[in-house]
Design an enzyme around this catalytic site. Sequence first.
Site, mmCIF file in Angstrom:
data_model
loop_
_atom_site.group_PDB
_atom_site.id
_atom_site.type_symbol
_atom_site.label_atom_id
_atom_site.label_comp_id
_atom_site.label_asym_id
_atom_site.label_seq_id
_atom_site.Cartn_x
_atom_site.Cartn_y
_atom_site.Cartn_z
ATOM 1 C CB SER A 175 -0.931 -0.012 1.217
ATOM 2 O OG SER A 175 -0.175 -0.061 2.417
ATOM 3 C CG ASP A 186 2.714 -2.400 7.592
ATOM 4 O OD1 ASP A 186 2.207 -2.069 6.501
ATOM 5 O OD2 ASP A 186 2.742 -3.571 7.994
ATOM 6 C CG ASP A 188 4.327 -4.074 2.953
ATOM 7 O OD1 ASP A 188 4.545 -4.883 3.868
ATOM 8 O OD2 ASP A 188 3.194 -3.653 2.674
ATOM 9 C CG ASP A 241 5.820 -6.342 7.339
ATOM 10 O OD1 ASP A 241 6.098 -6.198 8.544
ATOM 11 O OD2 ASP A 241 4.716 -6.732 6.952
ATOM 12 C CE LYS A 302 -5.328 -2.204 1.671
ATOM 13 N NZ LYS A 302 -3.880 -1.948 1.652
ATOM 14 C CE1 TYR A 311 -7.201 -5.719 2.312
ATOM 15 C CE2 TYR A 311 -6.361 -6.228 4.504
ATOM 16 C CZ TYR A 311 -6.149 -5.764 3.212
ATOM 17 O OH TYR A 311 -4.899 -5.356 2.824
#
Length: 599
Positions: A175, A186, A188, A241, A302, A311
């Site tokens: 995202s 968060d 990625d 992450d 989302k 989801y």
Amino acid sequence: VFYFHSKNNRIQKLKIFKFLFSKPRNTKRAVFFTRIFVLLYCMAAHTYNNNNNNNQRNTNFSVVLHNHRHRFIDFHGLNPNFGFRFRQILVPFNPPSVLNPYLLIRMEEERSISLLQFMVNEGLVPSPEEEVKRRVVIDKLKQIVLVWAKKAAWQRGLPKQEIAATCATILTYGSYGLGAHCSESDIDALCVGPSFATMAKDFFIVLRNMLESRPEVSEIHCVKDAKVPLMRLKFDGISVDLPYAQLRVLSVPLNVDVLDPFFFRDIDETSWKSLSGVRANKCILQLVPNLQNFQSMLKCAKLWAKRRGVYGNLNGFLGGVHFAILVALLCQNHPNASLSVLIVNFFKTFAFWPWPTPVVLQEGMFPTTADPSETRSLMPIRLPCSPHEYCHSNITRSTFYKIRAEFLRGHNMTRDILRPDFDWHSVFEPFPYLKKYARFVKIYLSTSDQSELGDWVGWVRSRFRCLLVKLEEVQGLCDPNPTEYVDTEAGEPNVVFYWGLQPGKTNAIYIESVEADFLKNLYNGYQGSLGRMELSVVQASQLSKNAQSDTGRGKGRKACWKIHDYYPRNPVYSQHLPHYLVGYMAATNGDTDCESAWG
């Protein structure tokens, strides 16, 4: 399509048009076509007057009525002040006898503005300060991995000129990489390193120790045996992450092109899987015609999916990459539509999508024929970066039924968004589990130590699909609510899930046999400290207090198999410099599926 060259020509065409509808076969058709006739007459007169005022000829416009149930009008070249040549707008489901096209455009724009305001109120639009903070985190991570790559090259005794040229980089995806993140999202971030920097030692030991020594970094956890191995950490309070991909090059360019086949030579399977998220991101960004509309629409999709309980890949629903591709396809089909028109078409398109026909983005470089093996999936969605790769899916009969039902609900609620009493809050209303179901399967998870609870919950969640399939066999349809609750009356650390049960052939469920089979699956391959797992069937009135008062707006936990600092850690020395300590290695844990924000 009408072309108005003169007054006489216009009157002649209107006389012919009126004659065609003078003797309709039924009253409903007469009323319907009369309204269209009046609309065309008003638009014709308006266009003709504008042409006379501007001394222009050969001005044209077209009106396209797509469907009687879903009414849209496409205007070509109506007014250059609106800044477009083609636009699709909405028409009220029960329109008045005379419609002003400019009034419709204004009403549609007001709906889009109200939706944007709704997004701001729900925290879907990060503040400028939050955006700057995230960019700073990415820049610092890039500096850290650059130093790390040079350190790995030095440990292997490479020449000084090669050490100076050695480089590694950070590529964002998910995202955040798509620009569709919210305030609580968060990051990625994929670490891409050279061929000599291994995952087992250089990434999970050397880089981990370098990150651990930074004052901005906290809560580092390694997920080594997942399908996509990664580190999870908090950098300046932002969750990150961090998976790893190893390319067969001595130096990774800072702006490496992940779609260039040159970098995929002899790449290992783990690195290929780690790169798939970044590659899918880049393809999507190249294929969507209007990036801002895509980002806003993806945020809405989302949020809707989380509120309606559809989801999360581990629970058998759609994940982030699934929704990104669905929204990208929608934006391709409606490149100039406003946000309100996009959300109407989003629900309309996928409420009636002919599954299992795969969803495939139009790329212009791959054929759109489906892989026969993938059509066995209930909802196949192809990754845009490869003609043969499809999104990993855990969808079952139960979750497929609910996803389709929620798309249909969204379509019914947005089919007439121009009505005066329309409210976006009703579309995004949390799913009413207590009103929908009278019975629930209670999944009680606990450990004796609070620090071990996250490991146990993450492991069990990674096996949820097996439990869901078993419940479908003995009961029928089941609705896995992804929300985690806590039983405050229990005296031990715990997490509770409540899955709604549809009325089956019988109200009696032999839950003991289901529990026994699921426990066998859980104990297979688990190497940590075993926790407790109990299954029971409860009535809605027996749910815990926080579950009964839940608004459906809570934030769920990510499944993660963690490595805690108190585990025994052994020193690891360099193979190339025997007396050089590269770091400490903690004990590895069992195999798990780790859910990321992207999948």
